[in-house]
Design a protein around this motif. Structure first.
Motif, PDB file in Angstrom:
ATOM      1  N   GLU A  30      46.734  10.250  27.998  1.00  0.00           N
ATOM      2  CA  GLU A  30      46.931  10.368  29.438  1.00  0.00           C
ATOM      3  C   GLU A  30      47.554  11.729  29.731  1.00  0.00           C
ATOM      4  O   GLU A  30      48.263  12.287  28.891  1.00  0.00           O
ATOM      5  N   PRO A  31      47.312  12.278  30.919  1.00  0.00           N
ATOM      6  CA  PRO A  31      47.993  13.529  31.277  1.00  0.00           C
ATOM      7  C   PRO A  31      49.495  13.315  31.294  1.00  0.00           C
ATOM      8  O   PRO A  31      49.975  12.207  31.576  1.00  0.00           O
ATOM      9  N   PRO A  32      50.276  14.340  31.014  1.00  0.00           N
ATOM     10  CA  PRO A  32      51.740  14.195  31.065  1.00  0.00           C
ATOM     11  C   PRO A  32      52.199  13.766  32.459  1.00  0.00           C
ATOM     12  O   PRO A  32      51.683  14.256  33.470  1.00  0.00           O
ATOM     13  N   ARG A  33      53.190  12.872  32.511  1.00  0.00           N
ATOM     14  CA  ARG A  33      53.719  12.416  33.802  1.00  0.00           C
ATOM     15  C   ARG A  33      54.858  13.351  34.221  1.00  0.00           C
ATOM     16  O   ARG A  33      56.023  12.989  34.249  1.00  0.00           O
ATOM     17  N   THR A  34      54.490  14.565  34.529  1.00  0.00           N
ATOM     18  CA  THR A  34      55.444  15.591  34.903  1.00  0.00           C
ATOM     19  C   THR A  34      55.917  15.393  36.339  1.00  0.00           C
ATOM     20  O   THR A  34      55.211  14.830  37.174  1.00  0.00           O
ATOM     21  N   ALA A  35      57.128  15.910  36.627  1.00  0.00           N
ATOM     22  CA  ALA A  35      57.716  15.731  37.955  1.00  0.00           C
ATOM     23  C   ALA A  35      57.321  16.842  38.915  1.00  0.00           C
ATOM     24  O   ALA A  35      57.103  16.595  40.107  1.00  0.00           O
ATOM     25  N   VAL A  36      57.266  18.073  38.433  1.00  0.00           N
ATOM     26  CA  VAL A  36      56.906  19.212  39.276  1.00  0.00           C
ATOM     27  C   VAL A  36      55.513  19.711  38.916  1.00  0.00           C
ATOM     28  O   VAL A  36      54.652  19.870  39.779  1.00  0.00           O
ATOM     29  N   LEU A  37      55.278  19.982  37.656  1.00  0.00           N
ATOM     30  CA  LEU A  37      53.937  20.353  37.230  1.00  0.00           C
ATOM     31  C   LEU A  37      52.951  19.226  37.496  1.00  0.00           C
ATOM     32  O   LEU A  37      53.333  18.058  37.582  1.00  0.00           O
ATOM     33  N   ASP A  38      51.696  19.584  37.609  1.00  0.00           N
ATOM     34  CA  ASP A  38      50.611  18.618  37.797  1.00  0.00           C
ATOM     35  C   ASP A  38      50.015  18.336  36.419  1.00  0.00           C
ATOM     36  O   ASP A  38      49.319  19.179  35.851  1.00  0.00           O
ATOM     37  N   GLY A  39      50.305  17.157  35.866  1.00  0.00           N
ATOM     38  CA  GLY A  39      49.854  16.841  34.526  1.00  0.00           C
ATOM     39  C   GLY A  39      48.348  16.892  34.372  1.00  0.00           C
ATOM     40  O   GLY A  39      47.834  17.368  33.340  1.00  0.00           O
ATOM     41  N   ALA A  40      47.609  16.424  35.358  1.00  0.00           N
ATOM     42  CA  ALA A  40      46.152  16.471  35.277  1.00  0.00           C
ATOM     43  C   ALA A  40      45.651  17.910  35.265  1.00  0.00           C
ATOM     44  O   ALA A  40      44.685  18.246  34.560  1.00  0.00           O
ATOM     45  N   ARG A  41      46.311  18.778  36.009  1.00  0.00           N
ATOM     46  CA  ARG A  41      45.933  20.194  35.999  1.00  0.00           C
ATOM     47  C   ARG A  41      46.219  20.818  34.633  1.00  0.00           C
ATOM     48  O   ARG A  41      45.415  21.611  34.131  1.00  0.00           O
ATOM     49  N   LEU A  42      47.363  20.467  34.023  1.00  0.00           N
ATOM     50  CA  LEU A  42      47.642  20.967  32.682  1.00  0.00           C
ATOM     51  C   LEU A  42      46.536  20.552  31.718  1.00  0.00           C
ATOM     52  O   LEU A  42      46.105  21.342  30.864  1.00  0.00           O
ATOM     53  N   GLU A  43      46.112  19.311  31.829  1.00  0.00           N
ATOM     54  CA  GLU A  43      45.062  18.817  30.938  1.00  0.00           C
ATOM     55  C   GLU A  43      43.763  19.595  31.123  1.00  0.00           C
ATOM     56  O   GLU A  43      43.100  19.974  30.143  1.00  0.00           O
ATOM     57  N   ARG A  44      43.398  19.863  32.356  1.00  0.00           N
ATOM     58  CA  ARG A  44      42.175  20.644  32.618  1.00  0.00           C
ATOM     59  C   ARG A  44      42.315  22.068  32.091  1.00  0.00           C
ATOM     60  O   ARG A  44      41.368  22.643  31.531  1.00  0.00           O
ATOM     61  N   THR A  45      43.499  22.647  32.300  1.00  0.00           N
ATOM     62  CA  THR A  45      43.725  24.017  31.819  1.00  0.00           C
ATOM     63  C   THR A  45      43.633  24.073  30.303  1.00  0.00           C
ATOM     64  O   THR A  45      43.047  25.007  29.739  1.00  0.00           O
TER      65      THR A  45
END
Length: 418
Positions: A30-45
């Motif tokens: 699963e994408p990271p459940r980050t508080a400020v960063l967008d975990g789904a965006r990190l995964e795509r990047t």
């Protein structure tokens, strides 16, 4: 962020990219459940990193920073020369940056008291003898290392980040107590002050995101570590909400209040209280944006400072991170308009002439750095503001490179002054 020291990175051209590309087997369920960063965006990047030349260059900068942390630390509150007032070595201690002694220290007056304020002029003694410098290293290193692990899969990055977090926050012999009772003390005057809350609020959301990234499968970051960090964060959230210092800081009408809200919302979200996180972001519209941002986008409370550029960008770091937290709880803070048209977009646009080099900053500033606005302009561009989008190509990259593509959450890019 935070107030990092960023040496110019000249090594990107000679980095062996095979050492920094994500292995195909490295994938979080699963994408990271980050508080400020967008975990789904990190995964795509991460999925694009091996094939996008711009991301490869940014990743070279990030891994250069992460490599530099591998032989530093870990740090702990218990090794400062003198404990905080009261004598508990586990209490965090920092010193007010703009307060100076008036006499030479003597045996009877070792601090040189009384102290007087010189706004915007940093007393160099605050960088030794307390925990402030070390805690900034904890914040910066864990953020860099966790993200470097996420994008490369390198085990040593994750293990180092975990060691640093366990030493500062979890190990009984070295852990910090979850309070800021002695932050920004003034020798011979105050044992601690409410405004010391900003010591953590300006950067601790990066640590919350680092923890979330490590929780996405990092080697060495165990279920016990995750549970212990959640307990620490809940205890810290309780102190922030219920202590006298926390309540006083929450009532502040300038950047201190904005950062308080940002930290409160991030801690609430990270510990599972999404209702508190949502309520905090919603309340920031009329409670923060409307009174703190003028109709023309200026921030009068910050313009009154001797470092008006620094504090104008600083306040917007908090606002743009708060808006990012809002995205997770269904609140679009960028869309808010105050009774006189106040908005985050207007506040960023007010900075654009100076941020792009098109005009001089017309207010007092002891140490102008154009790149201090780079991240908040990126944030406004990502939120869809056409003026910010047009400004991005003319922004000045901070020393060490522009890492926005890899960690799209605003940091304070010039010196954190207090």
């Amino acid at each position: 962020m935070s107030g990092r020291s960023r040496a110019a990175v000249l090594l990107a051209a000679v980095v062996t990219f095979g050492a920094v590309l994500v292995p195909s087997a490295h994938a979080a369920p699963e994408p990271p459940r980050t508080a400020v960063l967008d975990g789904a965006r990190l995964e795509r990047t991460r999925a694009r990193a091996a094939h996008d030349p711009a991301l490869r260059r940014a990743l070279a900068d990030l891994t250069t920073r992460a490599d530099a942390w591998l032989d530093q630390g870990p740090w702990t509150v218990v090794d400062k020369p003198k404990p905080a007032p009261g004598g508990d070595v586990h209490e965090y201690l920092s010193q007010a940056p703009y307060w100076w002694p008036t006499t030479a220290p003597t045996a009877g007056n070792p601090w040189g008291c009384p102290y007087v304020q010189r706004d915007g002029q940093r007393n160099p003694e605050v960088d030794s003898g307390t925990d402030r410098q070390d805690v900034e290293k904890v914040f910066d290193s864990t953020y860099d290392l966790s993200l470097a692990w996420y994008y490369t899969g390198r085990r040593d990055y994750a293990e180092k980040a975990g060691q640093i977090l366990r030493t500062w926050f979890l190990d009984p012999a070295t852990r910090m107590n979850p309070n800021l009772d002695h932050a920004q003390f003034i020798p011979c005057k105050y044992d601690g002050r409410a405004i010391g809350v900003v010591d953590f609020s300006q950067s601790y959301t990066s640590v919350l995101d680092a923890q979330a990234v490590l929780a996405a499968g990092a080697p060495g970051w165990t279920a016990a570590d995750r549970a212990a960090m959640t307990r620490w964060n809940k205890d810290f959230l309780g102190w922030l909400r219920n202590s006298g210092f926390g309540k006083e800081e929450g009532a502040a009408a300038n950047n201190h209040g904005t950062f308080y809200d940002m930290q409160l919302a991030a801690l609430a979200y990270a510990t599972g209280d999404t209702a508190l996180a949502r309520r905090t972001v919603l309340d920031a519209r009329a409670r923060r944006i409307a009174p703190q941002i003028a109709a023309d986008g200026s921030q009068p409370q910050e313009l009154a400072r001797t470092r008006s550029w620094h504090y104008s960008t600083f306040d917007l770091v908090a606002y743009t991170r708060l808006a990012a937290i809002g995205r997770h709880v269904g609140v679009n803070l960028w869309d808010y308009r105050g009774p006189d048209g106040q908005s985050l977009f207007k506040a960023v646009r007010y900075l654009l002439p100076a941020a792009t080099g098109g005009a001089a900053w017309p207010h007092p500033e002891l140490e102008f750095h154009r790149y201090a606005a780079t991240d908040v302009v990126h944030a406004a561009a990502d939120a869809g503001d056409p003026a910010a989008v047009a400004a991005v190509p003319r922004l000045q990259a901070p020393p060490g490179g522009d890492l926005w593509a890899l960690r799209p959450a605003a940091e304070q890019l010039d010196l954190i002054a207090g």
